[in-house]
Design an enzyme around this catalytic site. Structure first.
Site, PDB file in Angstrom:
ATOM      1  N   HIS A 186     -13.848  22.819 -36.017  1.00 35.93           N
ATOM      2  CA  HIS A 186     -14.910  23.349 -36.880  1.00 35.93           C
ATOM      3  C   HIS A 186     -16.130  22.436 -36.796  1.00 35.93           C
ATOM      4  CE1 HIS A 186     -11.820  25.987 -38.254  1.00 35.93           C
ATOM      5  NE2 HIS A 186     -12.568  26.506 -39.216  1.00 35.93           N
ATOM      6  N   GLY A 212     -13.637  30.656 -47.711  1.00 33.29           N
ATOM      7  CA  GLY A 212     -13.297  30.404 -46.323  1.00 33.29           C
ATOM      8  C   GLY A 212     -14.489  29.991 -45.474  1.00 33.29           C
ATOM      9  N   HIS A 213     -14.189  29.635 -44.220  1.00 31.12           N
ATOM     10  CA  HIS A 213     -15.221  29.131 -43.314  1.00 31.12           C
ATOM     11  C   HIS A 213     -16.266  30.204 -43.000  1.00 31.12           C
ATOM     12  CE1 HIS A 213     -12.178  30.124 -39.839  1.00 31.12           C
ATOM     13  NE2 HIS A 213     -12.579  31.197 -40.469  1.00 31.12           N
ATOM     14  N   GLY A 214     -17.524  29.779 -43.024  1.00 27.82           N
ATOM     15  CA  GLY A 214     -18.613  30.670 -42.653  1.00 27.82           C
ATOM     16  C   GLY A 214     -18.990  31.704 -43.694  1.00 27.82           C
TER      17      GLY A 214
END
Length: 346
Positions: free
Chosen positions: A211, A252-254
């Site tokens: 990431h 969560g990511h993004g």
């Protein structure tokens, strides 16, 4: 009950001073100037020395029997009340109550301008003016912390993190790979900027995706206790200004969350979804990945969202559908259950 162990009562306050402080109050034309208010209590517990408030109409019955000297009520309230209770009409009675708390109480706990001896602060870190760095805090290289900020005991601020002015970071918070604006509050145990849940699967093996994004948090944001906000895998995770995020939320990511949105406890938002401006997600809502929730949309508690939601729409249920359809389904299910039970008894 408010405990004197933790909060200092600044009263008594004259009722006339309270009215002046709240500004938008519509009060009776004649109020005795010597009425002194000692405390704020709920209607059921208020004494003749207390002030109370009414924001939820289901508690209006208590206005008839309350002993409160005064009560803040909604602007359009016309119900019955104890004739000895002075009614103060406010445009937003709950907001007026929140201001009144600030007028009556101050926390006893204070923070000196000091870096505690047990804190570990890298030489290359920049600490602003009038900051408090608590016991066993770790601040790594190249961190920047703005003026008037508070970092409480046991928190970890990772390399290169930038935190704006007037921040309050409570105990045991972990922040990595993040840029944070001014006037941000992060409650105890929150984790920000860790790897997201991203893997590529090849021949039955789940390979972790490195990431390389960060977390960007705007100004005047509050993040609840034990909430987790993952950094982006490629695109950044973004929390815009004025957002309020409750305890135990997973972002969560993004994910991108628009200005002024409210997210209630135990909600989970999967990677790369976008939440618009001034949205409201109730408790235990689940948002699938790569979705777009339009500005002003609302999801009722425990809603499971698997499709995009248009701006301004209100949905509920799992899978989430328009809220009125969900209510109709619930009614029909009850009716079917009654019919089925009747047939079984025959």
């Amino acid at each position: 009950m408010v405990s004197s162990n933790f909060y200092k009562n600044l009263g008594p306050r004259k009722l006339t001073a309270i009215i002046d402080f709240l500004h938008d109050i519509i009060a009776p034309p004649k109020i005795h100037e010597d009425i002194a208010i000692h405390d704020i209590k709920i209607l059921q517990e208020a004494s003749p020395n207390d002030i109370s408030f009414l924001s939820n109409p289901k508690y209006s019955e208590f206005l008839k029997t309350t002993k409160a000297a005064a009560c803040i009520v909604p602007k359009n309230f016309t119900g019955e009340a104890n004739p000895n209770t002075v009614l103060l009409h406010a445009q937003n009675s709950y907001f007026a109550y929140s201001k009144l708390i600030d007028f009556f109480y101050a926390p006893i706990k204070s923070y000196p301008t000091k870096i505690m001896k047990s804190a570990i602060v890298a030489d290359s870190a920049t600490i602003g003016k009038n900051c408090y760095i608590g016991h066993n805090v770790v601040i790594e290289d190249d961190v920047i912390i703005g003026d008037n900020s508070i970092i409480e005991a046991g928190s970890f601020i990772g390399r290169g993190v930038n935190i704006g002015r007037n921040a309050r970071i409570e105990q045991h918070v972990s922040i990595n790979y993040a840029i944070i604006g001014d006037d941000v509050v992060i409650l105890a145990g929150a984790k920000i900027g860790q790897d997201g849940f991203g893997f590529s699967t090849e021949k039955g093996v789940h390979h972790k995706i490195f990431h390389i994004g960060i977390v960007k948090i705007g100004n005047n944001v509050e993040i609840g206790a034990n909430t987790t906000i993952d950094r982006g895998s490629l695109q950044d995770t973004i929390i815009k200004d004025l957002c309020r995020i409750d305890n135990l939320v997973q972002i969560g990511h993004g994910v991108k969350i628009g200005k002024g949105s409210i997210i209630v406890a135990q909600t989970g938002i999967a990677g790369s979804s976008t939440i618009g401006k001034y949205c409201a997600l109730g408790g235990q809502v689940g948002i699938a990945g790569h979705l777009n929730i339009g500005d002003g949309a609302q999801v009722a508690a425990q809603g499971g969202v698997a499709q995009n939601i248009e701006a301004g729409k209100i949905v509920g249920g799992s899978p989430a559908i328009p809220i009125m359809d969900w209510h109709r389904q619930s009614i029909i299910m009850k009716q079917l259950l009654k019919t089925s039970n009747s047939k079984l008894k025959k």
